[in-house]
Design a protein around this motif. Structure first.
Motif, PDB file in Angstrom:
ATOM      1  N   THR B   4       0.843  -1.198   0.000  1.00 47.71           N
ATOM      2  CA  THR B   4       0.000   0.000   0.000  1.00 47.71           C
ATOM      3  C   THR B   4       0.879   1.249   0.000  1.00 47.71           C
ATOM      4  O   THR B   4       1.876   1.307   0.713  1.00 47.71           O
ATOM      5  N   VAL B   5       0.477   2.219  -0.812  1.00 41.63           N
ATOM      6  CA  VAL B   5       1.210   3.483  -0.864  1.00 41.63           C
ATOM      7  C   VAL B   5       0.287   4.595  -0.383  1.00 41.63           C
ATOM      8  O   VAL B   5      -0.863   4.687  -0.831  1.00 41.63           O
ATOM      9  N   ALA B   6       0.817   5.431   0.528  1.00 42.67           N
ATOM     10  CA  ALA B   6       0.072   6.642   0.896  1.00 42.67           C
ATOM     11  C   ALA B   6       0.430   7.701  -0.127  1.00 42.67           C
ATOM     12  O   ALA B   6       1.570   8.144  -0.185  1.00 42.67           O
ATOM     13  N   VAL B   7      -0.535   8.038  -0.972  1.00 41.58           N
ATOM     14  CA  VAL B   7      -0.282   9.078  -1.976  1.00 41.58           C
ATOM     15  C   VAL B   7      -0.881  10.376  -1.461  1.00 41.58           C
ATOM     16  O   VAL B   7      -2.086  10.458  -1.214  1.00 41.58           O
ATOM     17  N   ILE B   8      -0.034  11.360  -1.250  1.00 38.75           N
ATOM     18  CA  ILE B   8      -0.484  12.648  -0.724  1.00 38.75           C
ATOM     19  C   ILE B   8      -0.238  13.672  -1.822  1.00 38.75           C
ATOM     20  O   ILE B   8       0.915  13.912  -2.193  1.00 38.75           O
ATOM     21  N   GLY B   9      -1.318  14.215  -2.361  1.00 38.19           N
ATOM     22  CA  GLY B   9      -1.069  15.071  -3.521  1.00 38.19           C
ATOM     23  C   GLY B   9      -2.270  15.849  -3.983  1.00 38.19           C
ATOM     24  O   GLY B   9      -3.227  16.086  -3.244  1.00 38.19           O
ATOM     25  N   SER B  10      -2.232  16.211  -5.252  1.00 40.37           N
ATOM     26  CA  SER B  10      -3.182  17.154  -5.819  1.00 40.37           C
ATOM     27  C   SER B  10      -4.222  16.465  -6.687  1.00 40.37           C
ATOM     28  O   SER B  10      -4.007  15.365  -7.188  1.00 40.37           O
ATOM     29  N   VAL B  11      -5.347  17.150  -6.856  1.00 37.84           N
ATOM     30  CA  VAL B  11      -6.398  16.700  -7.770  1.00 37.84           C
ATOM     31  C   VAL B  11      -6.789  17.892  -8.633  1.00 37.84           C
ATOM     32  O   VAL B  11      -7.037  18.980  -8.116  1.00 37.84           O
ATOM     33  N   ASN B  12      -6.838  17.689  -9.922  1.00 39.80           N
ATOM     34  CA  ASN B  12      -7.227  18.776 -10.825  1.00 39.80           C
ATOM     35  C   ASN B  12      -8.197  18.287 -11.872  1.00 39.80           C
ATOM     36  O   ASN B  12      -8.317  17.089 -12.109  1.00 39.80           O
ATOM     37  N   LEU B  13      -8.809  19.267 -12.530  1.00 37.18           N
ATOM     38  CA  LEU B  13      -9.433  18.985 -13.819  1.00 37.18           C
ATOM     39  C   LEU B  13      -8.488  19.579 -14.862  1.00 37.18           C
ATOM     40  O   LEU B  13      -8.108  20.742 -14.761  1.00 37.18           O
ATOM     41  N   ASP B  14      -8.069  18.754 -15.810  1.00 35.65           N
ATOM     42  CA  ASP B  14      -7.208  19.249 -16.885  1.00 35.65           C
ATOM     43  C   ASP B  14      -8.071  19.674 -18.066  1.00 35.65           C
ATOM     44  O   ASP B  14      -8.852  18.873 -18.589  1.00 35.65           O
TER      45      ASP B  14
END
Lengths: 315, 593
Positions: B4-14
């Motif tokens: 399992t990876v903890a992904v900490i990041g962004s969410v966008n609409l491109d």
């Protein structure tokens, strides 16, 4: 007699030759008005290449033209056509022996008011030391025309041709014939030899006149080709007079005087005096004032000749 | 927790518009298509990892707005745990305006939106996401305090922390550097790496300088991606991984496909080297589909691609007969370079080996030459401006049939006809004498002008070195080529990144960026991997099609290429191999003696 311009004739001769010889291309480095290559550019715009202020690129491009079988003439001032691209000339032109004709104007101190940054007085020296390179300095516009005509059909090696900014008297008649590697005895004599190159022929003749008034017979030799130099003529004259004075609008280090010294010291040692720019930078001024100050006058030359005649080592 | 990876990041609409070229200031360019696609580095990475079969604890913040649904489309995946994702109706979801030209890259304008509101306190609250993972992947498209918190908690909980660097504009270099200490791995592209180290990176050798600086900051592994290539720097040294040839649609999300696959491969226990190869494959596959997430491969797709490309010729899109022929004959040239330098006991192996693939392709494929008539009117010409690579040219000329191979053993010997640097008067097939750097392009221009005057089809190829770009005459000549519109000139820059006194970044860093310099001189610029025959052939074909402009093929190469102990070593610039080294080198080339 009306004075004429070597560089003016250079430009006109290029135009004349360009009409016949379609292989001729001419390059300049933003001095086409001064060197007069602009005349060729007007007549044959597709074979004229103003390279901008980029002499190294100009020489390299000329080398490329020659390597591809064209007949390039590259022109700018003597300072920028010899010093700035020296290494390009050595490695991209002379080493592969590509027949690029580097025809420069504004040589020597007679550039005048522009001052030492523009007064090439070392160019004969640095061009002469490159293998394969030939060095030529005509005396007047007639000789210039004949030399350029000759070079248009010459493909054996690169050639450096040294022209002057100022207009000069004409010494040669229309029947003059240029022979590569040959000096010209302008005035035979028996007591002392004066050898000049380029426009210094006029000072040499003036000095000979002064000496004649003192019952001294001076032999005056014009040496349009400094490399390969006419050894035979130098030795023959040395044998006859036993004393030589050289005069050039160039440093006494490495130029005509040095070339003559190299010949006589190895083959027929006689006393020699070199007259020229004496290991110094000149200054701004009119050509006449500079000639006066730096000893390039007929009067000074005669004085130097008399000094040589006084020395005991003479014949 | 494992896998399992903890992904900490962004969410966008491109919002993506495809155009043929990038607009300059004051210019409007029309595009042929518009897409509304899910994006954001964090979301992209989460989708990549999930599709590759590992679990993700996803920590992010989005706005509860009209855009939201579209942004979350691909995140609804059984492998992605969205429990830690915060939806805030007071905020707007991040939006990235992407201008893409396909292969030639993208320009992105980004509205950070909710991403910028993910706080350190949010991360603290989501610490369970980290505790219940074996790895942390955090991107810098978040406030730096937040990133710092994520790194801290990752290290505190003894997890491997990977930082994916992006969108650095407006962030202080020192602030970013300060939070990297103790990280297992940093992944970024050359622009971001350049920003972090205050230098321009346009070659892996310059990238190495940045890599080493980051190692000194307490990072264990540094990866810098540049197009399809990747550079890995760690305590064991540095290595370049060339990547895979595919039909590129766009490169959006390529870095995230890379980072996701890298994390997955590391979780699987692959070595760092193998993980980078695998990650390169993921980036390549992603670039074949529009948008960031649409092309994220599944495990089955990626494994199939990777298996298919792991053998000989795997880096080619089409391992054609021509490529196989050039490859085989170039290997013979490499053997001959080593042998002739062994005979002469002096000369330049490094730059000969970096240049040989391009020179070989020219003589075996691209150029119109006739070995029986080396001075044939109308033939193409080649000027080796970096004349010290003469052994490469001699090997190619012998292979092409300009003179017998036996002559190679006379290299640098008196009367042997093969001078230390190329001599047109001594060696058949040499079009110009060279050796003093900086002079070849002017000569090539002269030849090209002559060809135009004579109406000949001659194309003039001229190869220069990167260190050679420090010579002023190059730029005088570059202006001439453009001014005269010499479309029959094709320059090649053997961009190996090293010169005698060190890497180009160390000796005179103002040399870079070279691509932009040539563009600024109005040349048609083509960038390639200078050891990839497919790219070399395509570059020369493309240059031929360009009318009215000179072309330069900027070939990123590796000095000493092909001999493991010579690769990327300044020491082999001008030193011939010893007898023992010669034997080892020949063995590596499959020529045991």
């Amino acid at each position: 007699m009306a004075k004429t311009s070597m560089r003016g004739v250079y430009g006109e001769t290029l135009v004349k030759l360009g009409a016949k010889n379609k292989n001729i291309v001419v390059l300049d480095a933003d001095l086409a008005k001064s060197t007069q290559t602009g005349k060729f550019g007007k007549a044959f715009p597709d074979r004229f290449f103003d390279m901008g202020i980029a002499e190294q690129d100009m020489i390299g491009t000329a080398a490329g033209f020659a390597a591809a079988g064209m007949n390039p003439f590259a022109s700018t001032f003597a300072m920028f056509g010899s010093g700035r691209p020296w290494e390009q000339i050595r490695n991209s032109v002379a080493y592969p022996n590509l027949p690029v004709k580097i025809v420069v104007t504004h040589a020597g101190i007679s550039v005048g008011e522009d001052g030492p940054t523009h007064q090439a007085c070392e160019d004969i020296s640095i061009m002469r030391s490159i293998p394969n390179m030939k060095v030529v300095a005509p005396a007047d516009s007639v000789e210039t025309e004949k030399i350029i005509e000759y070079l248009a059909e010459y493909y054996d090696s690169p050639v450096y041709v040294r022209l002057t900014r100022m207009t000069t008297d004409v010494i040669f008649g229309p029947d003059y014939k240029f022979t590569f590697g040959k000096g010209i005895i302008i005035r035979p004599g028996t007591d002392i030899t004066i050898i000049s190159t380029g426009i210094m022929i006029f000072q040499a003749l003036e000095a000979a006149e002064i000496l004649r008034s003192k019952n001294i017979s001076a032999e005056v030799i014009h040496m349009p080709v400094i490399k390969p130099i006419d050894e035979k003529m130098i030795i023959a004259s040395a044998k006859k007079t036993g004393k030589i004075v050289t005069v050039e609008e160039h440093s006494i280090i490495g130029g005509l005087g040095s070339a003559v010294a190299e010949v006589i010291s190895e083959k027929y040692p006689v006393i020699l005096k070199r007259v020229g720019i004496n290991d110094t930078f000149a200054e701004s001024g009119t050509p006449e004032a500079l000639f006066e100050k730096y000893g390039l006058t007929g009067k000074n030359l005669a004085k130097e000749a008399l000094n040589v005649l006084k020395t005991k080592n003479g014949k | 927790m494992k896998d399992t990876v903890a992904v900490i990041g962004s969410v966008n609409l491109d919002i993506l518009v495809r155009t043929l070229s990038m607009p300059e200031r004051g210019e409007t360019i029309s595009g042929d298509e518009v897409y509304f696609l899910p994006g954001g580095k964090g979301a992209n990475q989460a989708v990549s990892i999930a599709r590759l079969g590992k679990k993700v604890n996803f920590v992010a913040k989005i706005g509860k707005d009209a855009v939201m649904g579209n942004s979350l489309k691909n995140l609804s995946h059984p492998n992605i745990n969205l429990k830690y994702m915060i939806k805030d109706k007071k905020l707007k979801t991040g939006i990235a305006m992407v201008n893409t030209t396909g292969k030639k890259g993208n320009k992105v304008t980004w509205y950070t939106g909710a991403n910028n509101s993910l706080t350190p306190a949010d991360i603290k609250k989501a610490e369970a996401a980290i505790i219940n993972s074996s790895m942390v992947l955090v991107c810098t498209e978040l406030p730096l305090d937040t990133v710092k918190k994520a790194v801290e908690l990752g290290i505190k909980n003894k997890k491997k922390v990977i930082v994916s660097v992006g969108a650095l504009t407006g962030k202080k270099r020192e602030d970013v550097m300060s939070l990297l200490k103790g990280c297992y791995l940093i992944v970024m592209n050359e622009k971001e790496g350049g920003y972090l180290s205050n230098r321009v990176i346009s070659h892996m050798e310059t990238g190495c300088l940045t890599g080493r600086e980051l190692l000194a900051h307490g990072v264990e592994n540094v990866i810098i991606t540049m197009g399809r290539e990747a550079l890995l720097v760690n305590s064991k040294g540095a290595g370049v991984f060339p990547g895979y040839g595919v039909n590129v649609v766009d490169t959006i999300g390529g870095g995230d496909a890379f980072a996701g696959a890298l994390a997955v491969a590391l979780l699987d226990g692959k070595t760092m080297q193998d993980a980078v190869e695998y990650a390169n494959a993921s980036g390549a596959m992603n670039s074949t589909r529009t948008g960031a997430q649409e092309g994220m491969p599944t495990r089955a797709q990626l494994d199939k691609f990777f298996a298919g490309r792991s053998g000989l010729g795997g880096h080619y899109r089409d391992y054609s007969k021509t490529i196989k022929m050039v490859e085989k004959r170039t290997n013979r040239m490499r053997v001959n370079i080593i042998k002739m330098l062994g005979c002469s006991k002096s000369g330049h192996p490094g730059g000969s080996l970096s240049a040989i693939d391009v020179i070989s392709t020219l003589y075996l494929h691209t150029m119109n030459v006739n070995p029986a008539k080396p001075k044939m009117e109308g033939a193409d010409k080649f000027v080796l401006s970096k004349g010290h690579a003469a052994p490469a040219l001699y090997a190619a000329l012998a292979e092409a049939g300009f003179f017998p191979e036996e002559r190679l053993w006379n290299l640098r010997k008196i009367g042997g006809g093969l001078s230390g640097h190329p001599d047109m008067k001594k060696t058949p097939g040499i079009d110009m004498t060279t050796g003093s750097l900086g002079q070849g392009l002017s000569v090539a221009n002269g030849m090209a002008l002559a060809a135009k005057l004579k109406g000949l089809p001659t194309r003039v190829y001229v190869m220069m070195g990167d260190g050679e770009m420090q010579e002023g005459q190059i730029w005088e000549a570059a202006m001439t080529s453009y001014h005269r519109r010499l479309d029959n000139v094709c320059a090649i820059l053997d961009y190996n990144g090293l010169q005698i006194d060190g890497s180009i970044g160390e000796v005179k860093s103002g040399l870079e960026p070279l691509v932009e310099k040539w563009k600024a001189f109005n040349w048609n610029v083509i960038e390639i991997d200078g050891h990839n025959y497919e790219q070399i052939i395509e570059a020369f074909d493309a240059a031929k099609q360009v009318k009215g402009l000179p072309s330069i093929v900027i070939a990123r190469t590796v000095k000493g290429k092909g001999i493991s102990f010579m690769e990327r070593k300044v020491e082999y610039h001008g030193v011939a191999p010893t007898q023992d080294e010669e034997a080892r080198a020949l063995k590596e080339l499959g020529c045991g003696e």
